[in-house]
Write a protein that holds these residues in place. Sequence first.
Motif, mmCIF file in Angstrom:
data_model
loop_
_atom_site.group_PDB
_atom_site.id
_atom_site.type_symbol
_atom_site.label_atom_id
_atom_site.label_comp_id
_atom_site.label_asym_id
_atom_site.label_seq_id
_atom_site.Cartn_x
_atom_site.Cartn_y
_atom_site.Cartn_z
ATOM 1 N N GLN A 132 15.334 12.810 -5.353
ATOM 2 C CA GLN A 132 15.629 12.478 -3.959
ATOM 3 C C GLN A 132 14.366 12.110 -3.198
ATOM 4 O O GLN A 132 14.381 11.222 -2.343
ATOM 5 N N HIS A 133 13.274 12.797 -3.521
ATOM 6 C CA HIS A 133 11.985 12.476 -2.906
ATOM 7 C C HIS A 133 11.576 11.042 -3.250
ATOM 8 O O HIS A 133 11.163 10.271 -2.378
ATOM 9 N N ALA A 134 11.715 10.680 -4.518
ATOM 10 C CA ALA A 134 11.354 9.326 -4.952
ATOM 11 C C ALA A 134 12.269 8.290 -4.328
ATOM 12 O O ALA A 134 11.819 7.213 -3.911
ATOM 13 N N ILE A 135 13.562 8.588 -4.243
ATOM 14 C CA ILE A 135 14.520 7.668 -3.620
ATOM 15 C C ILE A 135 14.144 7.436 -2.162
ATOM 16 O O ILE A 135 14.123 6.298 -1.679
ATOM 17 N N ARG A 136 13.844 8.510 -1.455
ATOM 18 C CA ARG A 136 13.503 8.403 -0.035
ATOM 19 C C ARG A 136 12.242 7.570 0.171
ATOM 20 O O ARG A 136 12.204 6.690 1.038
ATOM 21 N N ARG A 137 11.208 7.818 -0.645
ATOM 22 C CA ARG A 137 9.963 7.066 -0.500
ATOM 23 C C ARG A 137 10.152 5.598 -0.842
ATOM 24 O O ARG A 137 9.662 4.707 -0.132
ATOM 25 N N LEU A 138 10.860 5.318 -1.923
ATOM 26 C CA LEU A 138 11.099 3.931 -2.324
ATOM 27 C C LEU A 138 11.925 3.187 -1.291
ATOM 28 O O LEU A 138 11.611 2.048 -0.924
ATOM 29 N N ARG A 139 12.996 3.822 -0.826
ATOM 30 C CA ARG A 139 13.850 3.173 0.173
ATOM 31 C C ARG A 139 13.050 2.863 1.435
ATOM 32 O O ARG A 139 13.158 1.783 2.014
ATOM 33 N N ARG B 77 6.859 -2.833 3.001
ATOM 34 C CA ARG B 77 5.648 -2.675 2.212
ATOM 35 C C ARG B 77 5.822 -3.244 0.808
ATOM 36 O O ARG B 77 4.846 -3.479 0.106
ATOM 37 N N MET B 78 7.086 -3.434 0.414
ATOM 38 C CA MET B 78 7.397 -4.073 -0.864
ATOM 39 C C MET B 78 8.277 -5.287 -0.571
ATOM 40 O O MET B 78 9.454 -5.134 -0.248
ATOM 41 N N PRO B 79 7.751 -6.500 -0.623
ATOM 42 C CA PRO B 79 8.511 -7.700 -0.279
ATOM 43 C C PRO B 79 9.541 -8.060 -1.347
ATOM 44 O O PRO B 79 9.527 -7.518 -2.453
ATOM 45 N N PRO B 80 10.451 -8.981 -1.032
ATOM 46 C CA PRO B 80 11.461 -9.419 -1.993
ATOM 47 C C PRO B 80 10.836 -9.885 -3.305
ATOM 48 O O PRO B 80 9.817 -10.575 -3.314
ATOM 49 N N ASP C 259 9.763 2.420 1.710
ATOM 50 C CA ASP C 259 8.790 1.359 1.450
ATOM 51 C C ASP C 259 9.446 -0.017 1.407
ATOM 52 O O ASP C 259 8.861 -1.011 1.843
ATOM 53 N N ILE C 260 10.676 -0.083 0.882
ATOM 54 C CA ILE C 260 11.388 -1.360 0.814
ATOM 55 C C ILE C 260 11.874 -1.782 2.192
ATOM 56 O O ILE C 260 11.682 -2.922 2.627
ATOM 57 N N LEU C 261 12.505 -0.858 2.916
ATOM 58 C CA LEU C 261 13.053 -1.200 4.224
ATOM 59 C C LEU C 261 11.957 -1.545 5.227
ATOM 60 O O LEU C 261 12.153 -2.402 6.091
ATOM 61 N N PHE D 102 0.838 -1.181 0.000
ATOM 62 C CA PHE D 102 0.000 0.000 0.000
ATOM 63 C C PHE D 102 0.879 1.239 0.000
ATOM 64 O O PHE D 102 2.028 1.217 0.389
ATOM 65 N N PHE D 103 0.316 2.325 -0.456
ATOM 66 C CA PHE D 103 1.037 3.574 -0.545
ATOM 67 C C PHE D 103 0.138 4.698 -0.050
ATOM 68 O O PHE D 103 -1.080 4.597 -0.085
ATOM 69 N N VAL D 104 0.771 5.777 0.358
ATOM 70 C CA VAL D 104 0.037 6.975 0.719
ATOM 71 C C VAL D 104 0.232 7.978 -0.409
ATOM 72 O O VAL D 104 1.358 8.375 -0.698
ATOM 73 N N ARG D 105 -0.826 8.356 -1.058
ATOM 74 C CA ARG D 105 -0.744 9.243 -2.203
ATOM 75 C C ARG D 105 -0.289 10.628 -1.742
ATOM 76 O O ARG D 105 -0.817 11.185 -0.787
#
Length: 257
Positions: free
Chosen positions: A31-38, A45-48, A40-42, A14-17
Amino acid sequence: MRKLTDKTLPQAIFFVRENPMTEPSPPSLVQHAIRRLRQDILEGRMPPLHKLKIEVLRDAYGISSTPVREALTRLAQEGLVTNDLRRGFRVAPMSLDDFADIIRLRLIIESDALAVSIHQCTEAWQTKVRSSYEQLMITASMMNDGPSSTPKEWAEVHKSFHSAIISGCGSARQLEICDALYDQAERYVRLSARTRAIPRARGREHEMLYEAVLGKNLDVALPLFRQHLELTLRSIGDQLGNTEPLESPTLLEGSAL
């Protein structure tokens, strides 16, 4: 070696829009996208092996495709994402062999950075180490022992402390590698945190390391650092070797390394 995948570790994705009215200015979009993706992965929320579709991430984060693609490429360089011409971008797989390799590299690269930092021992470095340790202890004092006492705040101050003690090595490239390896290891730490039956002695472990580092005692600091990481490897290896915890979708909620 058993790998952790979408099937072995089901997750609610899930994500928060983002509010378009508060979208970051163009220079900071990547940088905003990197921070959000990192994040969500850590945070799990995004499994292997989860497929990272640019159009889905674009809509979820409220930004255009270009910064999302650049962020994915950057995280692929950091080892949190894989990029295949046929399969596209996916969250990097996880396995105990991989975690052992991450720890092995951290022991080599971070130990060297720590040794150089202690040898240089600048005033700015000492101030940074003291400040990060104080924040670490303040956060630790507000936490209860047990498998559920691993809030995100602990993960943040813990990383700050580990970053601080090696920050005096003088090599930006070496510190960038250390940072990437730390984040790769953090996925495993957060995965295991909620199932830890016996809490780690957070305060004492870090107190001993802190005193040895600021005391410029390499003969004590380096073995303590090695012991700190090797204990983490053994602890998480034992936990992830058990098939039961891997079925829980609520494991990834903080770090207690």
